[in-house]
Design a protein around this motif. Structure first.
Motif, PDB file in Angstrom:
ATOM      1  N   SER A 232       6.081 -56.599  53.031  1.00  0.00           N
ATOM      2  CA  SER A 232       5.365 -56.069  51.865  1.00  0.00           C
ATOM      3  C   SER A 232       4.963 -54.608  52.033  1.00  0.00           C
ATOM      4  N   ALA A 233       5.454 -53.953  53.089  1.00  0.00           N
ATOM      5  CA  ALA A 233       5.116 -52.549  53.338  1.00  0.00           C
ATOM      6  C   ALA A 233       5.897 -51.625  52.403  1.00  0.00           C
ATOM      7  N   ILE A 234       5.522 -50.347  52.416  1.00  0.00           N
ATOM      8  CA  ILE A 234       6.209 -49.374  51.577  1.00  0.00           C
ATOM      9  C   ILE A 234       7.639 -49.171  52.055  1.00  0.00           C
ATOM     10  N   SER A 235       8.459 -48.623  51.205  1.00  0.00           N
ATOM     11  CA  SER A 235       9.880 -48.484  51.510  1.00  0.00           C
ATOM     12  C   SER A 235      10.161 -47.192  52.270  1.00  0.00           C
ATOM     13  N   PRO A 236      11.240 -47.170  53.044  1.00  0.00           N
ATOM     14  CA  PRO A 236      11.660 -45.934  53.704  1.00  0.00           C
ATOM     15  C   PRO A 236      11.916 -44.801  52.717  1.00  0.00           C
ATOM     16  N   ASP A 237      12.399 -45.132  51.525  1.00  0.00           N
ATOM     17  CA  ASP A 237      12.650 -44.087  50.525  1.00  0.00           C
ATOM     18  C   ASP A 237      11.364 -43.401  50.099  1.00  0.00           C
ATOM     19  N   ASP A 238      10.266 -44.157  50.002  1.00  0.00           N
ATOM     20  CA  ASP A 238       8.971 -43.550  49.688  1.00  0.00           C
ATOM     21  C   ASP A 238       8.573 -42.550  50.769  1.00  0.00           C
ATOM     22  N   VAL A 239       8.775 -42.931  52.023  1.00  0.00           N
ATOM     23  CA  VAL A 239       8.436 -42.042  53.132  1.00  0.00           C
ATOM     24  C   VAL A 239       9.321 -40.801  53.114  1.00  0.00           C
ATOM     25  N   ALA A 240      10.615 -40.984  52.874  1.00  0.00           N
ATOM     26  CA  ALA A 240      11.544 -39.851  52.850  1.00  0.00           C
ATOM     27  C   ALA A 240      11.146 -38.822  51.796  1.00  0.00           C
ATOM     28  N   GLU A 241      10.665 -39.292  50.664  1.00  0.00           N
ATOM     29  CA  GLU A 241      10.218 -38.365  49.620  1.00  0.00           C
ATOM     30  C   GLU A 241       9.005 -37.563  50.096  1.00  0.00           C
ATOM     31  N   GLN A 242       8.087 -38.210  50.802  1.00  0.00           N
ATOM     32  CA  GLN A 242       6.937 -37.498  51.345  1.00  0.00           C
ATOM     33  C   GLN A 242       7.375 -36.442  52.364  1.00  0.00           C
ATOM     34  N   VAL A 254       1.415 -35.495  57.959  1.00  0.00           N
ATOM     35  CA  VAL A 254       1.783 -36.396  56.865  1.00  0.00           C
ATOM     36  C   VAL A 254       1.463 -37.823  57.295  1.00  0.00           C
ATOM     37  N   LEU A 255       0.503 -38.430  56.638  1.00  0.00           N
ATOM     38  CA  LEU A 255       0.172 -39.839  56.846  1.00  0.00           C
ATOM     39  C   LEU A 255       0.560 -40.578  55.577  1.00  0.00           C
ATOM     40  N   THR A 256       1.283 -41.646  55.720  1.00  0.00           N
ATOM     41  CA  THR A 256       1.813 -42.347  54.548  1.00  0.00           C
ATOM     42  C   THR A 256       0.795 -43.271  53.893  1.00  0.00           C
ATOM     43  N   THR A 257      -0.362 -43.406  54.497  1.00  0.00           N
ATOM     44  CA  THR A 257      -1.383 -44.316  53.989  1.00  0.00           C
ATOM     45  C   THR A 257      -2.762 -43.792  54.372  1.00  0.00           C
ATOM     46  N   SER A 258      -3.765 -44.150  53.588  1.00  0.00           N
ATOM     47  CA  SER A 258      -5.155 -43.825  53.928  1.00  0.00           C
ATOM     48  C   SER A 258      -5.846 -44.998  54.617  1.00  0.00           C
ATOM     49  N   ALA A 259      -5.130 -46.081  54.861  1.00  0.00           N
ATOM     50  CA  ALA A 259      -5.743 -47.303  55.367  1.00  0.00           C
ATOM     51  C   ALA A 259      -6.293 -47.168  56.786  1.00  0.00           C
ATOM     52  N   PHE A 260      -5.820 -46.184  57.540  1.00  0.00           N
ATOM     53  CA  PHE A 260      -6.271 -46.009  58.912  1.00  0.00           C
ATOM     54  C   PHE A 260      -7.299 -44.884  59.045  1.00  0.00           C
ATOM     55  N   ASP A 261      -7.691 -44.288  57.938  1.00  0.00           N
ATOM     56  CA  ASP A 261      -8.584 -43.126  57.997  1.00  0.00           C
ATOM     57  C   ASP A 261      -9.899 -43.448  58.703  1.00  0.00           C
ATOM     58  N   GLN A 287      -3.366 -54.941  59.000  1.00  0.00           N
ATOM     59  CA  GLN A 287      -3.622 -55.741  57.806  1.00  0.00           C
ATOM     60  C   GLN A 287      -4.289 -54.921  56.707  1.00  0.00           C
ATOM     61  N   ARG A 288      -4.951 -53.826  57.099  1.00  0.00           N
ATOM     62  CA  ARG A 288      -5.552 -52.947  56.101  1.00  0.00           C
ATOM     63  C   ARG A 288      -4.497 -52.175  55.322  1.00  0.00           C
ATOM     64  N   ASP A 289      -3.335 -51.999  55.937  1.00  0.00           N
ATOM     65  CA  ASP A 289      -2.291 -51.157  55.348  1.00  0.00           C
ATOM     66  C   ASP A 289      -1.417 -51.979  54.404  1.00  0.00           C
ATOM     67  N   GLN A 290      -2.032 -52.535  53.387  1.00  0.00           N
ATOM     68  CA  GLN A 290      -1.338 -53.297  52.369  1.00  0.00           C
ATOM     69  C   GLN A 290      -1.684 -52.718  51.008  1.00  0.00           C
TER      70      GLN A 290
END
Length: 298
Positions: A232-242, A254-261, A287-290
């Motif tokens: 259920s994680a984000i796709s590699p294509d989303d990361v590539a765009e970032q 570049v952090l792909t999520t704010s869940a670990f802030d 588990q926070r990174d959903q």
């Protein structure tokens, strides 16, 4: 880098996952792509996908843990195209048994993770950056690290330690190029959960670095939880765009999520306040990174 069209990108670990997605995204932006992977057939598959879209590309089998192979990759890229403008040090591995405690982690895991996840980045910098500087052209280097290189916990220690080292190496690269006023930007990519095959890394582990029979395997319960999280994680294509946007805007972190802030902040504050840290478990962090638990996603 402001101009990508007609420029050359070298991407390691590009046979699948984020590396393949970066190859597709930068190829779509007009770049010529050197697709590198330890699995040559996977790299060739990525090349075939790019060719079907009219992207010029070729594949090179490379184990980034071996300096001579990364040197050969650089030689092949420069022999073919005469220049390299974008280097993505993306190849990485995760040893199995991520929830082993530090004293239970086999020495072979430490060696393998460090050779790929840290020294693979060092080898890329060592063999490409001097040539990129000699070109005198605009360029960029991307390191795929991990949020595991910015937080701490009891688990995934061999992987995380190498990623912490990769963060430090990349910060040094950024600082050094800034001191030289070089026209080469740097991006430190620290993904959270991404739907890739990285947890199938054992398929590429060298036989001489297989752990002994006494190494405790991952429990079926934890493995089932991890599998569900990554599906259920984000796709590699989303990361590539970032990553593309970071290269264009010369963005370093570049952090792909704010869940670990919160975990990053708590660790940093503990250091500054000279107090004992309170580390969350690896499983609770991931588990926070959903999607349902994130406040925002860059």
């Amino acid at each position: 880098m402001k101009i990508l069209d007609g420029r050359v990108a070298v991407i390691t670990g590009a046979g699948s996952g984020m590396g393949a997605a970066m190859a597709r995204r930068f190829g779509a932006a007009g770049m010529k792509i050197v697709v590198s992977d330890i699995d040559l057939s996977a790299a060739q598959s990525t090349v075939a996908t790019l060719a079907a879209k009219g992207v010029e590309a070729f594949a090179v089998k490379t184990d980034v843990a071996e300096s001579d192979q990364v040197r050969a990759l650089a030689d092949a890229a420069y022999e073919c195209y005469g220049a390299v403008h974008l280097l993505c040090n993306n190849a990485g591995v995760v040893p199995a048994g991520r929830h082993r405690l530090v004293w239970e982690t086999p020495l072979e895991d430490w060696t393998w993770s460090n050779k790929v996840n840290c020294m693979g980045v060092v080898h890329g910098i060592h063999h490409f950056v001097p040539r990129m500087l000699a070109q005198g052209e605009e360029g960029h280097v991307v390191t795929t690290a991990s949020v595991a290189g910015l937080v701490s916990s009891a688990g995934s220690v061999a992987y995380s330690a190498a990623k912490h080292a990769a963060v430090r190496v990349t910060e040094a690269l950024y600082a050094g190029l800034l001191e030289r006023q070089a026209p080469i930007g740097v991006t430190l990519l620290c993904p959270g959960l991404v739907n890739t095959r990285i947890y199938e890394s054992e398929r590429s582990r060298p036989a001489e670095l297989l752990p002994g029979a006494g190494a405790a395997p991952e429990s079926p319960e934890l493995q089932a939880v991890a599998d569900q999280l990554y599906r259920s994680a984000i796709s590699p294509d989303d990361v590539a765009e970032q990553v593309l946007q970071a290269v264009l805007s010369n963005q370093f972190y570049v952090l792909t999520t704010s869940a670990f802030d919160d975990a990053i902040r708590d660790r940093t504050q503990a250091v500054l306040e000279r107090r004992n840290p309170a580390f969350a478990s690896l499983l609770s962090l991931v588990q926070r990174d959903q999607p349902s638990s994130q406040k925002e996603r860059p």
